[in-house]
Design an enzyme around this catalytic site. Structure first.
Site, PDB file in Angstrom:
ATOM      1  N   SER A 196      -6.954  14.600  -7.345  1.00 34.45           N
ATOM      2  CA  SER A 196      -7.002  15.976  -7.859  1.00 34.45           C
ATOM      3  C   SER A 196      -8.420  16.546  -7.893  1.00 34.45           C
ATOM      4  O   SER A 196      -8.593  17.762  -7.929  1.00 34.45           O
ATOM      5  CB  SER A 196      -6.381  16.043  -9.252  1.00 34.45           C
ATOM      6  OG  SER A 196      -7.045  15.160 -10.142  1.00 34.45           O
ATOM      7  N   ASP A 253      -9.955  18.075 -20.920  1.00 35.05           N
ATOM      8  CA  ASP A 253     -10.105  17.682 -19.517  1.00 35.05           C
ATOM      9  C   ASP A 253     -11.591  17.654 -19.166  1.00 35.05           C
ATOM     10  O   ASP A 253     -12.189  18.694 -18.867  1.00 35.05           O
ATOM     11  CB  ASP A 253      -9.354  18.649 -18.606  1.00 35.05           C
ATOM     12  CG  ASP A 253      -9.431  18.245 -17.133  1.00 35.05           C
ATOM     13  OD1 ASP A 253     -10.138  17.274 -16.819  1.00 35.05           O
ATOM     14  OD2 ASP A 253      -8.780  18.902 -16.304  1.00 35.05           O
ATOM     15  N   HIS A 266     -12.117  17.400 -14.403  1.00 35.80           N
ATOM     16  CA  HIS A 266     -12.123  18.503 -13.443  1.00 35.80           C
ATOM     17  C   HIS A 266     -13.135  19.564 -13.848  1.00 35.80           C
ATOM     18  O   HIS A 266     -13.685  19.533 -14.946  1.00 35.80           O
ATOM     19  CB  HIS A 266     -10.708  19.088 -13.333  1.00 35.80           C
ATOM     20  CG  HIS A 266      -9.701  18.070 -12.908  1.00 35.80           C
ATOM     21  ND1 HIS A 266      -8.879  17.415 -13.791  1.00 35.80           N
ATOM     22  CD2 HIS A 266      -9.402  17.573 -11.676  1.00 35.80           C
ATOM     23  CE1 HIS A 266      -8.101  16.566 -13.140  1.00 35.80           C
ATOM     24  NE2 HIS A 266      -8.400  16.638 -11.857  1.00 35.80           N
TER      25      HIS A 266
END
Length: 449
Positions: free
Chosen positions: A174, A419, A422
């Site tokens: 990802s 998170d 990312h």
């Protein structure tokens, strides 16, 4: 051809004739003037160094030529125009052997971003930090400055010219998807791509830029090699069996036909893994079982990248493929991890006194990746023209704890987990494409380091 002294004698004689004509014969004066001009023109055409002669007779040093110069002596004005017509080389282009990974972040008053969440329609909610409530914007006002050169700002038009008629794929997890999403926003400021393919899980996707005839793909894979999660009583365990000697066919079957492959992986290795070669379980880490050899995460990373690059080198239908490693981009959890309350709420980069820990897992993963790409380069199938290169972003991103989505990612899973893996868009992740473009320009012979 007359010598210079002969020509000047003729000019002196013509000067006397001119004086006589001026005394009363205007028609003859005009004819004589034309004759003088003709002689002078012949002098310019046939003298081996006319401009040197002229400079010594009063036109000054501007037109002087070195005696050891080329046969094109005397043509400064032409050469000057040619030099002006050449594209100006930046400091980045002039420096040789410039290491783009060695540098620091410096202030950029005009901002380092090229798009906003209003000018790019493809930013996913999970990376659209401002839409999800992030208020601080100072983290955008920095740019990466290599120590030995300048990194040119991203130019979408030039990028599309380089890759015109080509197909590029980002192969990885990802975070690789995060990179391609950033690149899409950068390129969409010049040309809007068509979204032409998406699988049911949105893991394999293809975009097409019709004007540039450029195809961009994302090929999703956790480990690059085959990995299967163990199920315990019908429930996913989070523990994987990883086959070190067999690549994931999900991405591998798409390799023929690619011109560029951007390969990356890393974050999925930080979990319980049983490592296999053939039918034998040979290694393990994060499993804490007796009688099973334990290794650090970088060992599994190195073996997976070795299998990947070996597969690419052995690919018979991949002639001319350029494979680029994008090195590990670290997370920045503080005071915990995904599920233990970790967070990343910094608003600026680490300063220059921040020391890169060469013993950290993140740096060891990066070093293992680089070692394998260098190994692949040495054994590359030269008869097929395969090439290997590096987008080394690890050092730069270790210094950017402020660039993650943190709590601003719009999907509150795992009890409100942050998170810190990312990256916000726009943000420091856009620098990866600036480095990518610099490497592509070098690969295409448009500049050198």
């Amino acid at each position: 051809m007359k010598s210079s002294s002969t020509v000047f004698k003729e000019k002196n004689q013509l000067g006397k004739v001119e004086s006589c004509i001026n005394m009363g014969r205007p028609v003859h004066f005009m004819l004589s003037s034309l004759f003088i001009a003709t002689i002078f023109s012949i002098f310019l055409l046939y003298s081996p160094k006319p401009l040197i002669v002229l400079s010594k007779n009063g036109l000054g040093p501007v037109l002087q030529q070195k005696e050891a110069s080329s046969p094109m002596q005397g043509h400064d004005s032409v050469q000057k125009q040619l030099d002006q017509d050449k594209p100006h080389k930046s400091n980045f282009q002039k420096k040789e052997n410039c290491d783009l990974s060695e540098g620091h972040w410096i202030r950029e008053p005009r901002g380092s971003y090229f798009y906003t969440n209003s000018s790019c329609a493809t930013i996913p909610n999970s990376k659209n930090c401002f839409k999800q409530g992030r208020m601080d914007k100072d983290f955008l006002n920095w740019r990466w400055k290599p120590d030995q050169c300048e990194l040119p700002r991203f130019d979408a038009k030039s990028f599309l010219q380089i890759v015109q008629g080509k197909t590029m794929a980002f192969i990885g997890d990802s975070v690789a998807r995060n990179h391609i999403e950033s690149l899409l926003c950068l390129l969409s400021q010049e040309e809007i791509p068509e979204d032409i393919y998406k699988d049911s899980e949105d893991r394999f996707r293809t975009w097409y830029f019709p004007h540039s005839n450029f195809t961009l793909k994302v090929l999703w894979t956790k480990f690059l090699t085959e990995g299967e999660e163990r199920m315990i009583n019908g429930t996913a365990s989070g523990i994987y069996d990883l086959q070190l000697d067999k690549v994931d066919d999900g991405w591998a079957k798409h390799l023929p036909g690619l011109h560029y492959a951007i390969v990356s992986a890393g974050h999925w290795f930080f979990r319980g893994l049983y490592l296999h070669e053939g039918d034998n379980a040979v290694e393990c880490f994060y499993c804490n079982e007796p009688n099973v050899t334990g290794h650090n995460v970088e060992f599994a990373v190195q073996m997976s990248f070795r299998a990947t690059f070996n597969y690419i080198n052995d690919c018979k239908n991949c002639s001319g493929l350029v494979t680029l490693l994008r090195t590990f981009a670290p997370s920045h959890f503080e005071n915990g991890g995904w599920s233990t309350g970790g967070y990343c709420n910094r608003t600026g980069p680490f300063n220059e006194t921040h020391v890169i820990d060469l013993e950290s897992s993140e740096w060891k993963v990066r070093s293992a990746q680089v070692e394998e790409i260098e190994r692949a380069r040495k054994i590359a199938g030269k008869n097929q023209g395969k090439r290997f290169g590096v987008l080394d972003v690890t050092r730069a991103m270790l210094m950017r704890p402020d660039g993650h989505t943190g709590e601003h990612y719009g999907e509150k899973w795992q009890g409100g987990a942050k998170d810190c893996v990312h990256w916000c868009m726009p943000g420091p992740v856009d620098t990866w494409s600036e480095i990518l473009m610099a490497v592509l320009r070098m690969e295409a012979g448009l500049s050198s380091l």
